[in-house]
Write an enzyme that holds these catalytic residues in place. Structure first.
Site, PDB file in Angstrom:
ATOM      1  N   TYR A  54       0.816  -1.212   0.000  1.00 19.95           N
ATOM      2  CA  TYR A  54       0.000   0.000   0.000  1.00 19.95           C
ATOM      3  C   TYR A  54       0.854   1.269   0.000  1.00 19.95           C
ATOM      4  O   TYR A  54       0.423   2.299  -0.528  1.00 19.95           O
ATOM      5  CB  TYR A  54      -0.991  -0.014   1.166  1.00 19.95           C
ATOM      6  CG  TYR A  54      -2.145  -0.950   0.891  1.00 19.95           C
ATOM      7  CD1 TYR A  54      -3.208  -0.544   0.091  1.00 19.95           C
ATOM      8  CD2 TYR A  54      -2.151  -2.246   1.383  1.00 19.95           C
ATOM      9  CE1 TYR A  54      -4.256  -1.405  -0.191  1.00 19.95           C
ATOM     10  CE2 TYR A  54      -3.193  -3.118   1.100  1.00 19.95           C
ATOM     11  CZ  TYR A  54      -4.243  -2.684   0.306  1.00 19.95           C
ATOM     12  OH  TYR A  54      -5.268  -3.558   0.015  1.00 19.95           O
ATOM     13  N   ARG A  57       1.369   1.822  -3.569  1.00 18.58           N
ATOM     14  CA  ARG A  57       0.154   2.376  -4.194  1.00 18.58           C
ATOM     15  C   ARG A  57       0.054   3.877  -3.904  1.00 18.58           C
ATOM     16  O   ARG A  57      -0.349   4.667  -4.755  1.00 18.58           O
ATOM     17  CB  ARG A  57      -1.099   1.684  -3.671  1.00 18.58           C
ATOM     18  CG  ARG A  57      -1.153   0.173  -3.786  1.00 18.58           C
ATOM     19  CD  ARG A  57      -1.484  -0.324  -5.177  1.00 18.58           C
ATOM     20  NE  ARG A  57      -0.390  -0.175  -6.128  1.00 18.58           N
ATOM     21  CZ  ARG A  57       0.740  -0.887  -6.110  1.00 18.58           C
ATOM     22  NH1 ARG A  57       0.951  -1.782  -5.162  1.00 18.58           N
ATOM     23  NH2 ARG A  57       1.664  -0.702  -7.021  1.00 18.58           N
ATOM     24  N   GLN A  87     -15.972   3.419  -5.524  1.00 19.01           N
ATOM     25  CA  GLN A  87     -15.320   2.213  -5.010  1.00 19.01           C
ATOM     26  C   GLN A  87     -13.810   2.411  -4.929  1.00 19.01           C
ATOM     27  O   GLN A  87     -13.110   1.555  -4.387  1.00 19.01           O
ATOM     28  CB  GLN A  87     -15.636   1.025  -5.927  1.00 19.01           C
ATOM     29  CG  GLN A  87     -17.103   0.686  -6.026  1.00 19.01           C
ATOM     30  CD  GLN A  87     -17.370  -0.434  -7.003  1.00 19.01           C
ATOM     31  OE1 GLN A  87     -16.875  -1.549  -6.842  1.00 19.01           O
ATOM     32  NE2 GLN A  87     -18.145  -0.151  -8.040  1.00 19.01           N
ATOM     33  N   ASN A  88     -13.316   3.513  -5.479  1.00 21.87           N
ATOM     34  CA  ASN A  88     -11.870   3.753  -5.531  1.00 21.87           C
ATOM     35  C   ASN A  88     -11.361   4.320  -4.213  1.00 21.87           C
ATOM     36  O   ASN A  88     -12.052   5.082  -3.545  1.00 21.87           O
ATOM     37  CB  ASN A  88     -11.551   4.721  -6.667  1.00 21.87           C
ATOM     38  CG  ASN A  88     -12.019   4.197  -8.012  1.00 21.87           C
ATOM     39  OD1 ASN A  88     -12.102   2.983  -8.216  1.00 21.87           O
ATOM     40  ND2 ASN A  88     -12.331   5.093  -8.918  1.00 21.87           N
ATOM     41  N   VAL A  89     -10.136   3.969  -3.872  1.00 23.13           N
ATOM     42  CA  VAL A  89      -9.537   4.465  -2.633  1.00 23.13           C
ATOM     43  C   VAL A  89      -8.599   5.646  -2.881  1.00 23.13           C
ATOM     44  O   VAL A  89      -8.001   6.164  -1.945  1.00 23.13           O
ATOM     45  CB  VAL A  89      -8.783   3.339  -1.885  1.00 23.13           C
ATOM     46  CG1 VAL A  89      -9.740   2.254  -1.445  1.00 23.13           C
ATOM     47  CG2 VAL A  89      -7.663   2.751  -2.742  1.00 23.13           C
ATOM     48  N   HIS A 105     -14.873   2.075  -0.042  1.00 24.74           N
ATOM     49  CA  HIS A 105     -13.809   1.144   0.351  1.00 24.74           C
ATOM     50  C   HIS A 105     -12.647   1.822   1.059  1.00 24.74           C
ATOM     51  O   HIS A 105     -11.549   1.272   1.115  1.00 24.74           O
ATOM     52  CB  HIS A 105     -13.317   0.379  -0.886  1.00 24.74           C
ATOM     53  CG  HIS A 105     -14.378  -0.474  -1.502  1.00 24.74           C
ATOM     54  ND1 HIS A 105     -14.422  -0.784  -2.849  1.00 24.74           N
ATOM     55  CD2 HIS A 105     -15.454  -1.074  -0.937  1.00 24.74           C
ATOM     56  CE1 HIS A 105     -15.477  -1.545  -3.087  1.00 24.74           C
ATOM     57  NE2 HIS A 105     -16.109  -1.734  -1.950  1.00 24.74           N
ATOM     58  N   GLY A 171     -17.068   3.265 -15.069  1.00 25.53           N
ATOM     59  CA  GLY A 171     -15.816   2.629 -14.683  1.00 25.53           C
ATOM     60  C   GLY A 171     -15.954   1.426 -13.790  1.00 25.53           C
ATOM     61  O   GLY A 171     -14.982   0.991 -13.175  1.00 25.53           O
ATOM     62  N   THR A 172     -17.158   0.858 -13.708  1.00 27.80           N
ATOM     63  CA  THR A 172     -17.364  -0.321 -12.879  1.00 27.80           C
ATOM     64  C   THR A 172     -18.199  -1.342 -13.635  1.00 27.80           C
ATOM     65  O   THR A 172     -19.137  -0.972 -14.362  1.00 27.80           O
ATOM     66  CB  THR A 172     -18.047   0.018 -11.543  1.00 27.80           C
ATOM     67  OG1 THR A 172     -18.381  -1.190 -10.850  1.00 27.80           O
ATOM     68  CG2 THR A 172     -19.308   0.840 -11.750  1.00 27.80           C
ATOM     69  N   SER A 173     -17.873  -2.602 -13.473  1.00 29.91           N
ATOM     70  CA  SER A 173     -18.575  -3.677 -14.179  1.00 29.91           C
ATOM     71  C   SER A 173     -19.919  -4.013 -13.552  1.00 29.91           C
ATOM     72  O   SER A 173     -20.708  -4.763 -14.120  1.00 29.91           O
ATOM     73  CB  SER A 173     -17.705  -4.938 -14.187  1.00 29.91           C
ATOM     74  OG  SER A 173     -17.517  -5.400 -12.854  1.00 29.91           O
TER      75      SER A 173
END
Length: 229
Positions: A54, A57, A87-89, A105, A171-173
């Site tokens: 992390y 990241r 959903q992105n951090v 998240h 940007g999300t499935s």
């Protein structure tokens, strides 16, 4: 009162800024299995590895910039009330200028106590090292939701979606739960637009724009702002 635009954003938005994603790399992040770096068990087994992952990241995040999709969504606030549920951090939505962002998240630029979840500290892009502790003396960990953990912001996000006048999914499935279930909280009369170049999960009554986030969002926002004037 201005219409409320709610955006559900996923990794595909940040990928265009150069951030690697889990699903687009064969189930790996930089050659690491999710079970080695993104579970509570992994942190107990090898905290140094998880922290290093992390930290990398966070270093990468410091070197990239918001892209056209992030900037277009921020511009939308000039004409509408906008809430982004991501959903992105990463912090790219905020850096682009979006003022209301719900992080499902967690946030990479924060650390929290490994003993008490409510003890959260802003760290920016600095590393977390072994021996860095909270005020209770417990090791700090990334403030991210790992696989197998509860999603504490899910209820708040559902309330946001329920208040939407327009819902944009980008940007999300829409294949990863519980986040994918958020679209079900939208009012039946609310228009839904999905922007994704691939094959997103089918959403009833949704208009699908098969373009990358930067191109599709910019076009959608320009059209919506034109209608709002």
């Amino acid at each position: 009162m201005k219409d409320h635009i709610v955006v559900l954003s996923g990794a595909g938005v940040s990928a265009e800024s150069g951030l690697s994603t889990f699903r687009d790399s064969g189930g790996l992040w930089e050659n690491y299995s999710v079970f080695d770096v993104a579970t509570p068990e992994a942190f107990r087994r090898d905290p140094a590895l998880v922290l290093r992952f992390y930290n990398d990241r966070r270093c990468q995040l410091a070197e990239v910039e918001p892209n056209a999709a992030h900037r277009a969504l921020a511009e939308l606030e000039k004409d509408f009330r906008v809430t982004i549920v991501t959903q992105n951090v990463d912090d790219l939505h905020e850096r682009a200028g979006s003022s209301k962002v719900v992080h499902l998240h967690g946030e990479l630029t924060q650390a929290r106590s490994s003993r008490l979840d409510d003890l959260i500290y802003p760290i920016g892009y600095k590393p977390i090292e072994l021996g860095d502790t909270c005020e209770l003396g417990s090791q700090l960990r990334p403030h991210v939701v790992w696989f197998g953990e509860q999603v504490p912001m899910l209820e708040a996000a559902a309330g946001v979606v329920a208040s939407a006048d327009h819902l944009l999914v980008v940007g999300t499935s829409l294949q990863v739960y519980p986040a994918a279930g958020l679209v079900d909280f939208a009012d039946p009369d609310v228009p839904i637009t999905v922007i994704d170049p691939g094959e997103p999960a089918r959403v009833n009554r949704a208009t699908v724009i098969r373009k990358k986030a930067s191109e599709g969002v910019s076009e959608w926002v320009a059209r919506l702002r034109g209608q709002g004037r």
